[in-house]
Motif scaffolding. Structure first.
Motif, PDB file in Angstrom:
ATOM      1  N   ARG A 101       0.845   8.174  10.189  1.00 25.12           N
ATOM      2  CA  ARG A 101      -0.180   7.833   9.210  1.00 25.12           C
ATOM      3  C   ARG A 101      -0.741   6.462   9.556  1.00 25.12           C
ATOM      4  O   ARG A 101      -0.001   5.512   9.806  1.00 25.12           O
ATOM      5  N   ILE A 157      -2.490   3.128   8.472  1.00 26.79           N
ATOM      6  CA  ILE A 157      -2.653   2.295   7.285  1.00 26.79           C
ATOM      7  C   ILE A 157      -3.313   0.984   7.698  1.00 26.79           C
ATOM      8  O   ILE A 157      -2.794   0.264   8.566  1.00 26.79           O
ATOM      9  N   GLU A 192      -7.396   3.397   5.428  1.00 28.50           N
ATOM     10  CA  GLU A 192      -6.929   3.963   6.699  1.00 28.50           C
ATOM     11  C   GLU A 192      -7.584   3.201   7.841  1.00 28.50           C
ATOM     12  O   GLU A 192      -6.916   2.607   8.678  1.00 28.50           O
ATOM     13  N   ALA A 240       1.970   4.506   1.506  1.00 27.63           N
ATOM     14  CA  ALA A 240       1.860   5.154   2.812  1.00 27.63           C
ATOM     15  C   ALA A 240       1.918   6.665   2.697  1.00 27.63           C
ATOM     16  O   ALA A 240       1.348   7.374   3.529  1.00 27.63           O
ATOM     17  N   TYR A 264       0.849  -1.188   0.000  1.00 26.39           N
ATOM     18  CA  TYR A 264       0.000   0.000   0.000  1.00 26.39           C
ATOM     19  C   TYR A 264       0.890   1.247   0.000  1.00 26.39           C
ATOM     20  O   TYR A 264       1.962   1.247   0.622  1.00 26.39           O
ATOM     21  N   THR A 266      -5.410   3.457  -0.351  1.00 24.54           N
ATOM     22  CA  THR A 266      -4.909   2.780   0.835  1.00 24.54           C
ATOM     23  C   THR A 266      -5.953   2.874   1.945  1.00 24.54           C
ATOM     24  O   THR A 266      -6.352   3.981   2.323  1.00 24.54           O
TER      25      THR A 266
END
Length: 387
Positions: free
Chosen positions: A42, A44, A282, A29, A27, A280
């Motif tokens: 972040r 993920i 979250e 980031a 993915y 991606t």
């Protein structure tokens, strides 16, 4: 390889309408320019990460929680060549996530580690692998080569989308929605009137649509005139959607003067772009949507780059509002089933691929429900034919 416009599965087949997310996958980031020596956070796939660069510029992704008291490492600072210091009690970890220093202690507890995740920097993005690190093969990173090729120019942005990532994939795999959501820019009635072909090969899906001898919608008319000043007349238009698991979609798009051979491969009398999308997850209901618009004409013009980025920003803003409303409606109607049309064939093949990836990991295929209710499903099957 499968070639069909029918929704996969057959009459009565059901599929979870909001999927979980595979972990044995790459993915994005962050954009490469986002990650610096100063740590950033972040989330993920429900996992908070601390992202930073070592002194020599190597990108690092660690779990964003100190071994000691779970303080976010992203609130700390980088120290030494490759270390990050916890902001709470000063514990220092190296880029592999191993503690190298503890306050008021000469002996470092050997259990003092935080998870470190494989990271690859490629095509202006930082890709991260959250699953089994022994399976993190860089060759599995989706193709986004137009982002870094000298033969293409463009720019993009990030959307923080208030919806499950699968809803964005559905949106991008079926572009007939442009006729209704984007009627003032790229939409036209030929989108739902034209035939299309869906093919599947391994973890990829392609949807191909051509429209011949039509009027160019406003967005494409402007681009034709950027390359061919004063252009008038009919065009042939194409949309070729390429999906690579788990969340990357490149869309080969463009128009050319009608009848000049674009369908046969000669696009010299037209303008060609790639809409680059990588999504991606979250959380189960929010997503990071990284996108760019790349073109292979007038490469020297920063003006065109900025105009295209701003124009696509406006178009995607309309999608963002629709996807947010859709997620809210799904959460408010947990018993409702999705019904699929021919135009959903590409998106349903994507779901089949993701279901298979999740099953291989032994993980639930459906994201947690917003409220206690029976699982929602997607019923399929309509005869093949025009979109």
């Amino acid at each position: 390889m499968t070639a069909a416009n029918t929704v996969p599965g057959g009459q009565g087949t059901v599929t979870a309408k909001v999927l979980g997310h595979p972990l044995n996958a790459w993915y994005v980031a962050a954009w490469d320019h986002e990650v610096t020596r100063k740590p950033m956070s972040r989330r993920i796939a429900n996992r908070p990460l601390a992202l930073f660069r070592t002194e020599d510029g190597q990108a690092v992704a660690l779990a964003d929680a100190c071994w000691h008291r779970l303080a976010p490492l992203s609130m700390g600072k980088t120290v030494g060549r490759d270390g990050i210091q916890c902001p709470y009690h000063g514990i220092v970890y190296n880029s592999a996530g191993r503690c190298v220093s503890m306050p008021a202690q000469e002996t470092v507890n050997p259990s003092a580690t935080v998870p470190s995740f494989p990271v690859v920097e490629r095509d202006r993005f930082l890709w991260v692998w959250l699953g089994d690190p022994t399976q993190a093969d860089p060759d599995l990173i989706p193709d986004m080569s137009q982002m870094s090729s000298p033969e293409w120019a463009g720019d993009g942005e990030t959307i923080h989308a208030a919806c499950n990532y699968q809803l964005i994939l559905d949106n991008l795999m079926d572009l007939t929605h442009e006729e209704f959501v984007h009627s003032s820019s790229i939409g036209q009635e030929e989108l739902s009137e034209s035939e299309f072909e869906t093919t599947r090969d391994g973890n990829t899906v392609t949807v191909t649509r051509w429209m011949f001898n039509i009027d160019a919608p406003p967005f494409w008319l402007k681009n034709m005139r950027d390359k061919f000043p004063g252009f008038e007349g009919k065009v042939d238009r194409w949309q070729i959607i390429h999906f690579e698991a788990p969340g990357t979609i490149r869309i080969d798009v463009g128009v050319a003067k009608a009848g000049t051979g674009a369908f046969e491969g000669d696009r010299s009398q037209g303008v060609n772009g790639y809409v680059m999308n990588t999504i991606t997850p979250e959380t189960d209901r929010t997503s990071h949507y990284f996108w760019a618009f790349m073109r292979n004409y007038r490469l020297e013009s920063q003006l065109i780059t900025t105009q295209l980025r701003n124009g696509v920003h406006g178009v995607f803003g309309e999608d963002e509002a629709m996807l947010k409303a859709q997620q809210e409606a799904i959460d408010a109607n947990p018993d409702h089933e999705f019904y699929s049309l021919n135009i959903d064939a590409g998106g349903m093949w994507v779901r089949r691929i993701l279901e298979r990836m999740l099953a291989a990991e032994g993980r639930p295929q459906q994201a947690p429900a917003a409220a206690a209710a029976p699982a929602a499903h997607s019923r399929t099957a309509v005869p093949a034919g025009r979109a």
